[in-house]
Design an enzyme around this catalytic site. Structure first.
Site, PDB file in Angstrom:
ATOM      1  N   HIS A 123       8.927  -4.555   2.933  1.00 44.00           N
ATOM      2  CA  HIS A 123       9.570  -4.539   4.253  1.00 44.00           C
ATOM      3  C   HIS A 123       8.878  -5.603   5.116  1.00 44.00           C
ATOM      4  O   HIS A 123       7.698  -5.896   4.921  1.00 44.00           O
ATOM      5  CB  HIS A 123       9.347  -3.140   4.840  1.00 44.00           C
ATOM      6  CG  HIS A 123      10.035  -2.848   6.129  1.00 44.00           C
ATOM      7  ND1 HIS A 123       9.570  -3.300   7.344  1.00 44.00           N
ATOM      8  CD2 HIS A 123      11.155  -2.128   6.412  1.00 44.00           C
ATOM      9  CE1 HIS A 123      10.365  -2.858   8.311  1.00 44.00           C
ATOM     10  NE2 HIS A 123      11.343  -2.154   7.774  1.00 44.00           N
ATOM     11  N   ASP A 199       1.782   0.713   1.866  1.00 46.53           N
ATOM     12  CA  ASP A 199       2.829   1.021   2.840  1.00 46.53           C
ATOM     13  C   ASP A 199       3.566   2.250   2.300  1.00 46.53           C
ATOM     14  O   ASP A 199       4.392   2.144   1.391  1.00 46.53           O
ATOM     15  CB  ASP A 199       3.769  -0.170   2.999  1.00 46.53           C
ATOM     16  CG  ASP A 199       4.956   0.161   3.897  1.00 46.53           C
ATOM     17  OD1 ASP A 199       5.100   1.329   4.309  1.00 46.53           O
ATOM     18  OD2 ASP A 199       5.750  -0.752   4.174  1.00 46.53           O
ATOM     19  N   GLN A 202       8.130   5.054   3.165  1.00 45.25           N
ATOM     20  CA  GLN A 202       9.265   5.702   2.497  1.00 45.25           C
ATOM     21  C   GLN A 202       8.790   6.751   1.497  1.00 45.25           C
ATOM     22  O   GLN A 202       9.607   7.484   0.944  1.00 45.25           O
ATOM     23  CB  GLN A 202      10.115   4.659   1.741  1.00 45.25           C
ATOM     24  CG  GLN A 202      10.788   3.641   2.635  1.00 45.25           C
ATOM     25  CD  GLN A 202      11.961   4.213   3.432  1.00 45.25           C
ATOM     26  OE1 GLN A 202      12.500   5.271   3.093  1.00 45.25           O
ATOM     27  NE2 GLN A 202      12.346   3.540   4.484  1.00 45.25           N
ATOM     28  N   LYS A 225      10.340   9.062  10.117  1.00 43.74           N
ATOM     29  CA  LYS A 225      11.065   9.133   8.844  1.00 43.74           C
ATOM     30  C   LYS A 225      10.810  10.458   8.130  1.00 43.74           C
ATOM     31  O   LYS A 225      11.337  10.705   7.058  1.00 43.74           O
ATOM     32  CB  LYS A 225      10.641   7.972   7.939  1.00 43.74           C
ATOM     33  CG  LYS A 225      11.061   6.602   8.455  1.00 43.74           C
ATOM     34  CD  LYS A 225      10.775   5.543   7.429  1.00 43.74           C
ATOM     35  CE  LYS A 225      10.727   4.146   8.008  1.00 43.74           C
ATOM     36  NZ  LYS A 225      12.036   3.615   8.351  1.00 43.74           N
ATOM     37  N   CYS A 367      15.486  -5.195   6.869  1.00 43.11           N
ATOM     38  CA  CYS A 367      14.149  -5.729   7.151  1.00 43.11           C
ATOM     39  C   CYS A 367      13.429  -6.120   5.862  1.00 43.11           C
ATOM     40  O   CYS A 367      12.213  -5.879   5.716  1.00 43.11           O
ATOM     41  CB  CYS A 367      13.298  -4.742   7.954  1.00 43.11           C
ATOM     42  SG  CYS A 367      13.996  -4.347   9.535  1.00 43.11           S
TER      43      CYS A 367
HETATM   44  C1  LIG Z   1       8.931   0.482   3.577  1.00 40.90           C
HETATM   45  C2  LIG Z   1       8.839   0.422   5.072  1.00 40.90           C
HETATM   46  N1  LIG Z   1       7.720  -0.051   5.636  1.00 40.90           N
HETATM   47  C3  LIG Z   1       7.571  -0.122   6.961  1.00 40.90           C
HETATM   48  C4  LIG Z   1       8.573   0.274   7.810  1.00 40.90           C
HETATM   49  C5  LIG Z   1       8.367   0.167   9.280  1.00 40.90           C
HETATM   50  O1  LIG Z   1       8.352   1.422   9.860  1.00 40.90           O
HETATM   51  P1  LIG Z   1       8.354   1.568  11.446  1.00 40.90           P
HETATM   52  O2  LIG Z   1       9.624   0.920  11.915  1.00 40.90           O
HETATM   53  O3  LIG Z   1       8.325   3.023  11.670  1.00 40.90           O
HETATM   54  O4  LIG Z   1       7.173   0.862  11.956  1.00 40.90           O
HETATM   55  C6  LIG Z   1       9.756   0.772   7.278  1.00 40.90           C
HETATM   56  C7  LIG Z   1      10.874   1.175   8.165  1.00 40.90           C
HETATM   57  O5  LIG Z   1      12.027   1.118   7.808  1.00 40.90           O
HETATM   58  C8  LIG Z   1       9.900   0.850   5.870  1.00 40.90           C
HETATM   59  O6  LIG Z   1      11.011   1.319   5.309  1.00 40.90           O
END
Ligand SMILES: Cc1ncc(COP(=O)(O)O)c(C=O)c1O
Length: 410
Positions: A123, A199, A202, A225, A367
């Site tokens: 992401h 990260d 998800q 989430k 993203c």
């Molecule tokens: C894999 C992953 N990493 C990071 C993020 C970023 O999360 P946040 O928008 O809550 O900062 C997301 C959000 O969609 C994501 O799916």
């Protein structure tokens, strides 16, 4: 007891909403999840009865609020099996948690020529902060490639990690649904002398998470989430790392003392929580964690495996070659994220037509623009499943897709 999805659905007030006389079909939880009554009530009750500053005032109400906030920290630590609650830092979201890592750890340890390894399925939140550091400092970024079915191609991992200082990777792709071999990746990072950053945005909402079993160093994820409110995210890190890192943001709450000459920092976690934190959100997050614990994350995962299998079978059964679903078929390494191309329809057209039937999906690059480049597309349509989705939701998606076929006369 079997996972009772109908009982679970009743806990989410929004799922009983009808739009133009038909039910809401929410298939965008990879983006953000809906909230159960327990979370809504916990936040409302706290606001009505207990709201006060934390850490600053000595009256009892403030003590109660501080205890509620710290209770959230303990709940999150329990959920991910952190050795100690103080290793959980509250941030604004996962993105801020990763920026904390690149600024605080990266700022102190990464210099020109140093190597950071990422994967092609990240992401933007786990790409851009490293690229910002690269632009400032001249670090090198290397990328772990993907297999044709959307898993990490680890054949050249040792070479990629050779001389690396950081390996930062997702535990589950928000586009492909791919679950990566986190323990093995952390081990490979450490064998190369690199820091293992995960990260888990998800992953945590859908799986049993054990940061100790992973052997990770730093892990980022978001409340919104996982049935909790937006506005609060988490960074977990090993205490000796957090202790040694410089602070990220400066201001109130993160200091031990301040004089005209300078400052000293408070102990972890306050050291990384400058300013008034998301107090009400922490209360909601705690309720979300307790809600998930009550359901049992192993059962949540089992439910999602069954539903993902049903979705793959239904969509492929009904649309055959007209639908191309990205990511691995093996449900041991896949979560309930279904990104797809449908005939030659533009994903934005697909999502608009689905919306006419109250089916909420996301269309776009999710993203993950570099991943789109690897897939050879600009965008995909993505339906993402969660603990409150059932086979009716999947059928509604399939029916709405069939409707799209009619509208475009295909
Ligand atoms: C894999 C992953 N990493 C990071 C993020 C970023 O999360 P946040 O928008 O809550 O900062 C997301 C959000 O969609 C994501 O799916």
């Amino acid at each position: 007891m079997a996972f009772d999805v109908e009982a679970v659905r009743k806990e989410f007030p929004i799922l009983s909403r009808q739009i133009d006389g038909s039910p809401l079909v929410y298939l965008d939880s990879g983006n953000t999840s809906q909230k159960p009554r327990a979370v809504i009530d916990a936040m409302t009750t706290f606001l009505e009865n207990s709201y006060a500053p934390i850490n600053r005032s000595s009256y009892r109400l403030a003590g109660e609020a501080t205890e509620a906030y710290e209770g959230a920290r303990r709940a999150v630590a329990r959920l991910i099996n952190a050795p100690q609650a103080d290793e959980v830092i509250f941030t604004k979201n996962a993105t801020e948690a990763i920026n904390l890592i690149t600024r605080a750890w990266g700022g102190a340890h990464l210099h020109e020529g140093d190597v950071v390894v990422l994967t092609q399925m990240e992401h933007h939140a786990n790409i851009v902060p490293w690229q910002m550091l690269r632009d400032e400092r001249g670090i090198e970024i290397r990328w772990v490639p993907l297999t044709p079915d959307g898993q990490l191609d680890l054949t050249g991992l040792d070479d990629l990690l050779d001389g690396a200082k950081v390996f930062s990777f997702t535990a589950m792709s928000n586009v492909l649904g791919t679950i990566t071999p986190v323990t093995r990746l952390c081990e490979a990072a450490h064998d190369a002398g690199a820091l293992a950053v995960v990260d888990a945005c998800q992953y945590v909402p859908h799986n049993v998470t054990d940061v100790q079993a992973w052997g990770a160093d730093l892990v980022a994820f978001s409340s919104h989430k996982m049935c909790g409110p937006s506005g609060i995210g988490m960074l977990w890190g090993r205490m000796e790392l957090l202790d040694a890192m410089p602070p990220f943001l400066g201001g109130g709450n993160m200091i031990d003392t301040v004089t005209f000459e300078g400052y000293t920092t408070a102990p972890v976690p306050a050291k990384y929580e400058a300013g008034t934190p998301p107090i009400v959100e922490a209360v909601g997050l705690r309720a979300a964690v307790e809600f998930l614990e009550e359901l049992g994350m192993a059962d949540v995962r089992r439910h999602e495996i069954e539903l993902t299998r049903y979705a793959l079978d239904t969509l492929r059964g009904r649309f055959g070659d007209d639908i191309m679903i990205y990511g691995p078929d093996d449900l041991d390494v896949r979560g309930g994220v279904l990104s797809f191309a449908f005939r030659d329809l533009h994903p934005h057209d697909v999502s608009q037509i689905l919306d006419e039937r109250n089916v909420c999906v996301r269309a776009g690059h999710h993203c993950a623009k570099p991943l789109m480049q690897v897939l050879g597309v600009q965008s995909t349509t993505r339906a993402s499943l969660y603990l409150y989705n059932d086979t009716d939701d999947v059928d509604a998606l399939a029916d709405a897709l069939a409707g799209a076929t009619d509208i475009f006369g295909l």
